[in-house]
Design an enzyme around this catalytic site. Sequence first.
Site, short mmCIF file in Angstrom:
data_model
loop_
_atom_site.label_atom_id
_atom_site.label_comp_id
_atom_site.label_asym_id
_atom_site.label_seq_id
_atom_site.Cartn_x
_atom_site.Cartn_y
_atom_site.Cartn_z
N LYS A 126 7.35 -7.22 14.40
CA LYS A 126 7.14 -5.58 13.91
C LYS A 126 5.99 -5.14 13.70
CE LYS A 126 12.01 -4.06 13.23
NZ LYS A 126 12.87 -3.53 12.33
N LYS B 222 15.75 -9.92 23.30
CA LYS B 222 17.18 -9.38 22.85
C LYS B 222 17.31 -7.98 23.31
CE LYS B 222 16.53 -7.44 18.36
NZ LYS B 222 16.93 -7.04 17.38
N LYS C 101 17.54 -1.27 20.09
CA LYS C 101 17.83 -0.01 20.10
C LYS C 101 16.51 0.61 20.40
CE LYS C 101 20.38 0.39 15.93
NZ LYS C 101 19.83 -0.51 14.76
P1 TYM Z 1 20.06 -3.84 13.10
O1 TYM Z 1 20.41 -2.22 12.83
O2 TYM Z 1 19.04 -4.06 13.92
O3 TYM Z 1 21.33 -4.51 13.98
C1 TYM Z 1 22.69 -4.14 13.51
C2 TYM Z 1 23.70 -5.33 13.92
O4 TYM Z 1 23.44 -5.73 15.24
C3 TYM Z 1 23.07 -6.90 15.47
N1 TYM Z 1 22.50 -7.06 16.75
C4 TYM Z 1 22.62 -7.66 17.77
N2 TYM Z 1 23.49 -8.62 18.16
C5 TYM Z 1 23.87 -9.08 19.32
N3 TYM Z 1 23.08 -8.99 20.23
C6 TYM Z 1 21.94 -8.21 19.98
N4 TYM Z 1 20.95 -7.75 21.01
C7 TYM Z 1 21.66 -7.51 18.78
N5 TYM Z 1 20.56 -6.38 18.36
C8 TYM Z 1 21.17 -6.31 17.02
C9 TYM Z 1 22.04 -7.25 14.50
O5 TYM Z 1 22.02 -8.73 14.23
C10 TYM Z 1 22.98 -6.67 13.12
O6 TYM Z 1 24.08 -7.71 12.53
N6 TYM Z 1 18.33 -5.74 8.83
C11 TYM Z 1 19.72 -5.26 9.56
C12 TYM Z 1 20.46 -4.25 8.93
C13 TYM Z 1 20.71 -4.57 7.48
C14 TYM Z 1 21.91 -5.53 7.06
C15 TYM Z 1 21.80 -5.46 5.61
C16 TYM Z 1 22.78 -6.52 7.95
C17 TYM Z 1 20.19 -4.09 6.26
N7 TYM Z 1 21.03 -4.67 5.29
C18 TYM Z 1 22.83 -6.38 5.04
C19 TYM Z 1 23.44 -7.15 7.13
C20 TYM Z 1 23.41 -7.21 5.70
C21 TYM Z 1 19.38 -4.67 11.00
O7 TYM Z 1 17.89 -4.26 11.05
O8 TYM Z 1 20.22 -4.53 11.59
#
Ligand code: TYM
Length: 333
Positions: free
Chosen positions: A114, A196, A199
């Site tokens: 990032k 990957k 979003k």
């Molecule tokens: P975020 O918002 O990027 O993504 C949410 C969830 O989706 C999963 N994910 C994917 N899984 C498979 N293939 C992909 N291409 C893909 N892109 C995203 C992510 O692994 C995630 O599980 N930091 C986290 C949010 C967060 C969080 C937490 C998660 C904040 N606090 C506590 C678990 C526990 C994040 O940015 O996810």
Amino acid sequence: METKKTIFSGIQPTAVFTLGNFLGAIKNWGALQDSFDCVYSIVDMHAITVRQDAAKLREQTLKSYALTMACGIDPEKSALFIQSHNPHHAEMNWILSCNTQFGELSRMTQFKDKSEKHPDDINAGLFTYPVLMAGDILLYQADLVPIGIDQKQHLELARNVAERFNFRYGDFFTVPEPYIGETGAKIMSLQDPTKKMSKSDDNPNASVYILDDRNSIINKFKRAVTDSETEVRFDAEKKPGISNLMTIFSACTGKSFDEIEKTFSGHGYGDFKSAVGETVADCLKPIQDKYNSFIKDRDYLKNCYTEGLKKAMKISGKTLSKAYRKVGFVDKP
Ligand code: TYM
């Protein structure tokens, strides 16, 4: 009576969720609701580590809440809340920041990625983001955290911080385990299958968004980058594009890679890509219909996130006040 184990997970409301978010995480969130005590959050505080337009973030947070419900999270069964509504997260963040090392944060690959993407705004929040995330999880004493593979390193850090705190102050935090699904834990970009699906990808054809219309979904799969062979066969190293499409197809239908190979043997990539597109569109249709009805009813949404907050704060409040005692703060009058 046996007590249920606790689940926590979160998702950033920076854009409409992708198929990766759904197959890698949210689909599992829904499936776990009957067997566990689940706490799920729309993590808007994490979102502002990258510059956001305030009005858009506010709207996108409400949309994300409705979309999470449409993906099967039942606010009656789970505590579904908006992170910034619960002040315990910011408070726990400070305690844990004082128990996290600069060196361990410096090793986070997402921080490095990032920082490269936003060289003009490498803010302290971006650096300490994994501490806020550790707090999200530890506040609820979560046993399991359903995530995609890209969040595994952050979860590992949360475990280390919990163990360090327990060592210093006496056993207190539950050390959480990751829950990573067998298929779909890393869905790749349709335009560059070595990256990957995200979003925030600038190329609109790279990601399928859950609210894309049927034609766009089908067209995105038709345009998906594959290889120059014609055989539908799983080989993540040599055929990452086709293997990604097979993973998506398998996650949506429950079919094994063997079955998929047999079904599409001799068909070529065109037929397979069309089948994946149609299947994904069918799989997302009921979610889109539910979303359209939830998003119209703002009062109902407000009621759900208010109730979700109450349930969440009841748990997080207990953990926070115990943590305050552990570190030596005087009891609040
Ligand atoms: P975020 O918002 O990027 O993504 C949410 C969830 O989706 C999963 N994910 C994917 N899984 C498979 N293939 C992909 N291409 C893909 N892109 C995203 C992510 O692994 C995630 O599980 N930091 C986290 C949010 C967060 C969080 C937490 C998660 C904040 N606090 C506590 C678990 C526990 C994040 O940015 O996810």
